[in-house]
Design a protein around this motif. Structure first.
Motif, PDB file in Angstrom:
ATOM      1  N   TYR C 687     -44.850 -22.763  43.457  1.00  0.00           N
ATOM      2  CA  TYR C 687     -44.177 -23.425  43.306  1.00  0.00           C
ATOM      3  C   TYR C 687     -44.636 -24.191  41.478  1.00  0.00           C
ATOM      4  N   ASP C 688     -43.133 -24.831  41.546  1.00  0.00           N
ATOM      5  CA  ASP C 688     -43.621 -25.499  39.752  1.00  0.00           C
ATOM      6  C   ASP C 688     -44.657 -27.367  40.212  1.00  0.00           C
ATOM      7  N   ALA C 689     -44.151 -28.022  39.598  1.00  0.00           N
ATOM      8  CA  ALA C 689     -45.936 -29.025  39.591  1.00  0.00           C
ATOM      9  C   ALA C 689     -44.896 -30.440  39.829  1.00  0.00           C
ATOM     10  N   ASP C 690     -43.752 -29.914  39.884  1.00  0.00           N
ATOM     11  CA  ASP C 690     -42.459 -31.385  40.780  1.00  0.00           C
ATOM     12  C   ASP C 690     -42.000 -30.690  41.947  1.00  0.00           C
ATOM     13  N   GLY C 691     -42.331 -29.435  42.764  1.00  0.00           N
ATOM     14  CA  GLY C 691     -42.423 -28.893  43.811  1.00  0.00           C
ATOM     15  C   GLY C 691     -41.101 -28.175  44.227  1.00  0.00           C
ATOM     16  N   ASN C 692     -41.158 -27.638  42.422  1.00  0.00           N
ATOM     17  CA  ASN C 692     -40.037 -26.369  42.989  1.00  0.00           C
ATOM     18  C   ASN C 692     -40.130 -25.204  43.153  1.00  0.00           C
ATOM     19  N   LEU C 693     -39.562 -24.616  44.352  1.00  0.00           N
ATOM     20  CA  LEU C 693     -39.796 -23.517  44.682  1.00  0.00           C
ATOM     21  C   LEU C 693     -39.389 -22.438  43.369  1.00  0.00           C
ATOM     22  N   LEU C 694     -39.692 -21.318  42.371  1.00  0.00           N
ATOM     23  CA  LEU C 694     -39.834 -20.924  41.736  1.00  0.00           C
ATOM     24  C   LEU C 694     -39.232 -19.518  42.427  1.00  0.00           C
TER      25      LEU C 694
END
Lengths: 160, 284, 777
Positions: C687-694
């Motif tokens: 997950y990135d810092a914004d909570g998006n699953l990469l």
């Protein structure tokens, strides 16, 4: 809507299809060929592998309109009634499947692999199946099964 | 998993295909579809129309034309890597093509489609760049040739204009004394190259007389490792080669993604270039 | 003489169907008038839902209905958490479709129902949602900071547990050696090959739900509880299920919503996820930060162990989310003797997909930590890692042994498994090669990793589950029916999805009743047929469900004995049962079980009190867990120039007790090892810092293919379990538990001369290279 003609497992179908319909959806939804499953949306898993004019393809990555005039063989078209193809038998003998979801694609890819190399090494088999993912078996028995299937197909050729 | 709607046209000739594309700014060429269909399935692309050139005989086949090999845009990867014209005339292309995706995708995916997609992480762009291939494009206005150095413009962007279709690529044959290697570095067999290095090396009396090095995934386009190419000229195998390869990452701008940061890619470019050059030079 | 079926490498009865495409995957199924459901999912990790407008979607061709969370608010209930591990645990409301707020990317916010899936997909594009962004909470340590944004009103801490056994302070006081390490168990995506699918239909009164689930029985109960539809009006069918690995041990939003849609529309509906949808919304596994301290004497003897975990729950507590780290609570001490042990765990909410069971569930995490620390202890003392284990493990003559964490291991022989593994592996030769490479400064270094593991499985004794505050029992049920023609129908409460129960259960029944293997059929996975069951997970099916089958066979035989005695006019005590027949001792007189089945069917001459059926039911509830164990050894080559790791050889000697079918056991171990290796080398949900699953697709979340794995060398020791009559221990999770630390230990072993003592998983080439760069500077 384009009309296409396609032979699937020996039967000729004429179908009107939206251009965007994927071959795998044509097989599954329209023709009832649910033996070919779908495992991903990025062409990675290979579960939907079929033979298109004799060569393996991922049927999620072919539009039905692209298959117009082509011959498709699915897992359901292998073997004869009542008797499995030697590769299917080898998968059974070597316990090369567990849940079985990847199996149709794996078997089709294995058969395709032998077109090039009827007696493949373990390394060749592993490389040749790189486009087919299995989550259950760890592949050891699949590799063994392909070796065995190859031997039996080779014998079938030499005795026929 | 479900593409958005689009129209579909399967023109009977290349000229018709060019016409169909020229008429519609949002139309896209459908070749083998192995790069395009995943984008459509994930709805990352919404073309108005697909112009299917997959059956045009004019675009098919691999042809030995004396001083170069002409690879038709619709030649599949599988055909290319097995073509005697390729394995003898430009073996580096065959080597790299055997690394493209997997066997099923190589049965459908095409040489031209891959290159026109202009993905710097693809295995073929760096190879064609290293070999100074020449792209042959057709449009209603006629045919034009684009040197590889001018073909790749940016990430997923080629210099093909709307209405222009890649007909094929001329790969110049290199003369005697050349050795080749494609070194692909990836985490799993299915994964894209973190870095790839295509090397063509010519030796004479033990020394390298010329080297061409293409880099995969070291920038928004495929790149040549020019500094290393220059530094390799005239050197004997050994430490000098290693030193020359230390410059392989100069003038690159590698991406940052899940698998690697730029500094690691630069490091890999140096190590892999050294490996590729040594192997190409016949010194494993 | 009949051959004993148990122990035979029988080829599977399940295969023919699966190999020829005559499959019943949920997505293959259809109903007249079937409608297709698709869900619109939040692209935001955390946001208030300002508005959802589905009106444009409703007007599109082929669209039958479109709904937002508001439309379900009155009836959708809350998805269940069945394992409140503490009394003060925070269990937030978990609506199947978000109504006011979304808390992870992928949470359903609206749905469309259309005549086909293409129309449904188009309609999703027409739904308008307005979000008011709220801050994402991604990192567990930050989530626990006082100033962190909150995932839920009640805060970001779900629960906290501390368990102490022995005098921990004394164990660490003046300890000659203290190893203090922090390990990260990365988040994993289970990735069963069959994506989830649900179909629901109703006749107006009753409902049938077909789902790609591991737990049809639990699901039925929970659907009733969540929706208020009476349990007896719900039938759940798990048709062919393409793998689970714990990911289908769940009561999902989609199952609830499809049931509600079938009720609301009065029509059959089906939803099938795409892989990228699944990566976002099938519960994830692992995700712990493990702080481990181990105190030892100078000779390597362990004095005490202290474990402090942060466990990422994700945004909600799902079926057994908080129980997963607790399944490891008694496993960190593993096979080792020690004086004191302390386990602490804090469950933390973040704005990510909830975590829950994934193959091994809590036990791989624990095993990883202890097996890594044992290697660190060996390194600290300059001792061979096998020797340090030998000095601490429970010796075979010490069983049964009650461990510091309170479990009683019934059986085991760690010495035998280890000796066998070392010999197969060529341990000494590989050590010599390793020394040689080190001396030469070979750019490719060799590392050797060992993992001597055990696990508690066979989940589980109901009494113990009750003590752990789990919401159900751990028994299993089976029925055995003798048909008039002498064939046998077995009904099992387990729900196989690749494990081959039909074959193994047939072997068990064949021996128990003396009937041919081919005369046995096994039914499962349909609550209308297998009416009682606790389903399949936690390596429990054979250990509990298989034993229930044996118990049911015993009851059938008892009935048959009374009938046989009646027909042959003797006392039941005069009969002996062998090879499928009751013989009157000392005579040639006999009745086969098939003859008796027919006699029971005709019922012409039954003794008093014997019913006209040779059927029986049994449940089995074990007294204890079972404890498979084994020794796994991995040789890994590490390219110090690129950081690339290649597994050169892998040996596993497992002890799973009695083996019913060696082919199936080996298959389970091989697949488990592959998954464990994949955690060590390839897989991570990022997950990135914004909570998006990469890692939403299989192109980003790397699963190994055949080309990425070696062959494995397997062998076994057999120390039968004493806690069940079959002597079986379970094998579903063993490989996954053992292999991850074996691989990482090998990598670290290769790099130890450089001063490196850990690589975070997955051990990517880049991480290995950075570790080397760090020490080169």
């Amino acid at each position: 809507m384009p009309r296409i003609t396609v032979i699937v497992d020996g039967v000729t179908y004429e179908e009107d299809v939206e251009p965007r319909v994927l071959l795998v959806h044509l097989l599954r939804e329209r023709l009832g060929k649910t033996g070919t499953p779908i495992g991903c949306d990025t062409s990675n898993c290979g579960a939907c592998t079929v033979l298109l004019d004799g060569k393996s393809v991922k049927s999620c990555s072919v539009l039905a309109v692209q298959a117009d005039g082509c011959d498709v063989v699915t897992i359901e078209g292998l073997g004869t009634s009542g008797s499995m193809h030697p590769m299917q038998k080898a998968f059974h003998e070597e316990h090369a499947l567990q849940c079985g979801y990847c199996t149709p694609g794996m078997v089709m890819a294995a058969i395709d692999l032998l077109r090039d190399d009827p007696d493949p090494s373990e390394e060749t088999i592993r490389q040749g199946l790189e486009g087919n993912l299995c989550r259950c078996t760890g592949y050891c028995n699949i590799v063994r099964a392909v070796r065995k299937g190859a031997q039996e197909m080779g014998q079938a050729v030499s005795t026929s | 998993m479900i593409p958005a709607q689009f129209d579909y046209e399967r023109p009977a000739s290349l000229a018709e295909a060019c016409q169909a594309l020229a008429e519609d700014d949002e139309a896209k060429v459908l070749a083998g579809g192995q790069s395009l269909l995943p984008l459509l399935r994930l709805r990352l692309a919404y073309p108005s129309k697909l112009v299917d050139v997959g059956r045009l005989d004019e675009l098919k086949g691999v042809h030995d034309r004396g001083d170069h090999v002409f690879i038709g845009a619709m030649a599949t990867h599988d055909e290319v890597m097995r073509s005697p014209a390729v394995t003898s005339g430009c073996p580096l292309v065959a080597m790299a093509t055997s690394h493209v995706a997997d066997p099923a995708i190589r049965h459908r995916g095409t040489f031209g489609g891959s290159l026109a997609h202009s993905d710097p992480a693809g295995d073929l762009p760096a190879v064609v760049l290293a070999l100074d291939g020449v792209f042959v494009a057709r449009s209603a206005q006629g045919e034009r040739e684009i040197p590889a150095a001018e073909f790749f413009v940016d990430y997923l962007e080629s210099s093909l204009a709307q209405g222009e279709i890649l007909a094929g690529v001329k790969i110049p044959k290199l003369g005697d004394g050349w050795g080749f290697h494609y070194e692909k570095f990836h985490r799993t067999a299915q994964a894209w190259a973190i870095v790839g290095v295509a090397a063509a090396v010519r030796r004479s009396n033990g020394a390298i007389t010329e080297a061409r090095i293409g880099l995969t995934n070291m920038g928004p386009t495929p790149l040549r490792a020019r500094a290393t190419e220059a530094a390799l000229r005239g050197v004997e195998l050994g430490d000098a080669v290693r030193q020359a390869c230390e410059q392989a990452a100069e003038d690159t701008s590698p991406p940052s993604d899940l698998h690697a940061q730029p500094d690691y890619r630069r490091h890999l470019a140096r190590v892999l270039t050294h490996r590729a050059v040594r192997t190409a030079a016949g010194s494993p | 003489m009949t051959v004993q079926e148990v122990g035979q490498p029988r080829r599977r009865k399940e295969d023919a169907r699966l190999l020829t495409g005559r499959t019943q995957w949920t997505d293959n199924l259809t109903r007249p008038g079937l409608l297709h459901v698709m869900f619109l999912r939040s692209p935001m990790a955390h946001a208030r839902i300002a508005s959802v407008d589905v009106s444009a979607a409703r007007g599109l061709p082929g669209v039958v209905a479109a709904f937002s969370g508001q439309d379900f608010a009155a009836e959708q209930g809350s998805l269940p958490c069945a394992w409140p591990v503490t009394e003060d645990i925070v269990i937030p409301d978990h609506p199947p479709m978000a109504v006011d707020e979304v808390r992870y990317v992928g949470e359903a916010v609206a749905c469309v129902v259309a005549t086909d899936r293409y129309r449904a997909a188009d309609a999703l594009d027409a739904i308008e949602v307005e979000y008011e962004p709220l801050p994402a909470v991604v990192d567990m340590n930050q989530a626990l900071a006082p100033d962190s944004p909150k995932v839920h009103e009640a805060g970001n801490k779900a629960f906290n547990v501390t368990i102490t056994s022995g005098d921990v302070e004394a164990a660490f006081r003046d300890a000659p050696v203290v190893i203090d390490r922090t390990y990260v168990q990365q988040r994993l995506i289970p990735s069963a090959m069959e994506p989830r699918a649900v179909m629901a239909d109703t006749d107006g009164e009753s409902f049938t739900v077909w789902s790609s689930t591991q737990i049809p029985h639990v699901l039925r109960v929970m659907l009733a509880v969540v929706t208020g539809i009476p349990e007896h009006r719900i039938r759940v069918i798990a048709p062919d299920v393409g793998g689970g690995f714990g990911s289908k041990l769940q009561v999902t939003a989609e199952e609830v919503l499809c049931l509600l849609l079938a009720r609301r529309l009065g029509k059959p509906v089906k939803w099938t996820e795409s892989r990228s949808e699944g990566n976002l919304t099938v519960h994830h596994g692992r995700d712990q930060i493990q702080h481990v301290r181990l105190a030892a004497d100078a000779d390597g003897r362990i004095r005490g162990l202290q474990v402090d975990l942060l466990a990422d729950m994700g945004a909600y507590l799902m079926l057994v989310t908080p129980g997963i780290p607790m399944l490891g609570a008694q496993m960190f001490n593993a096979i080792y003797k020690m004086d004191a042990y302390q386990f602490g765990c804090t469950g933390v909410f973040t704005t990510k997909m909830p975590t829950d069971a994934y193959r091994g569930a809590g036990r791989p995490e624990a095993t990883f930590a202890i097996e890594r620390v044992m290697d660190e202890l060996a390194a600290e003392l300059g001792m061979d890692p096998v020797e340090v284990r030998r000095r601490n493990w429970i010796k075979h003559e010490e069983f049964p042994y009650t461990t510091i964490s309170g479990l009683t291991y019934d059986s085991g022989n760690y010495e035998a498994a280890t000796e066998k593994a070392l010999a197969l592996f060529g341990y000494d030769k590989l050590r010599a090669e390793q020394a040689d490479r080190r001396d030469r400064g070979d750019p490719v270094q060799l590392g050797i990793g060992v993992s001597t593991f055990t696990e508690m499985c066979g989940l589980a004794p109901s009494r113990m589950l009750g003590e752990a505050n789990y919401g159900a029992g751990g028994w299993e049920h089976a029925s055995v029916r003798m048909l008039p023609t002498g064939k046998v129908e077995v009904i099992t409460g387990t729900s196989p999805h690749g494990q081959g129960h039909v074959t193994s259960w047939s072997q068990i029944v064949s021996d128990a009743l003396g009937v041919p293997f081919d005369d046995v059929t096994v039914l499962h996975g349909d609550t209308a047929i297998a009416h009682k069951g606790m389903d399949t997970y936690g390596s429990r099916s054979l250990v509990i469900g298989g034993v229930a089958v044996v118990k049911a066979c015993d009851k059938v035989k008892e009935k048959a004995r009374r009938l046989a005695a009646h027909l042959m006019e003797c006392s039941p005590d005069d009969l002996e049962f062998a090879a499928g027949a009751f013989k009157v001792r000392g005579t040639e007189q006999q009745r086969t079980i098939q003859e008796l089945a027919y006699a029971a069917f005709t019922a012409h001459d039954l003794p008093e009190g014997v019913e006209a059926r040779l059927d029986s039911d049994a449940t089995f509830d074990p007294d204890n867990y079972s404890f498979p164990h084994g020794t796994h050894l991995c040789a890994a080559e590490v390219d110090t120039e690129t950081g690339m790791v290649k597994i050169r050889s892998y040996v596993a000697v497992d002890d799973v007790g009695t083996v019913i079918n060696p082919l199936i056991v080996e298959g389970q171990v091989q697949g488990g090892i592959a998954q464990g290796i994949a955690q060590a080398l390839f897989e991570e949900a990022v997950y990135d810092a914004d909570g998006n699953l990469l890692t939403t697709t299989m192109a980003d979340y790397l699963l190994p293919s055949a080309a990425d794995l070696p062959n494995f060398t397997l062998d076994r020791t057999q120390t039968p379990a004493t806690s069940n009559p079959l002597g079986v221990k379970g094998v579903g999770e063993a490989g996954t538990i053992a292999s991850t630390p074996a691989v990482v230990n090998a990598i670290v072993d290769a790099l130890r001369p450089y001063g490196i003592h850990d690589i975070r998983m997955p051990c990517t080439p880049e991480r290995v290279w950075r570790a080397l760069e760090g020490v080169r500077r």
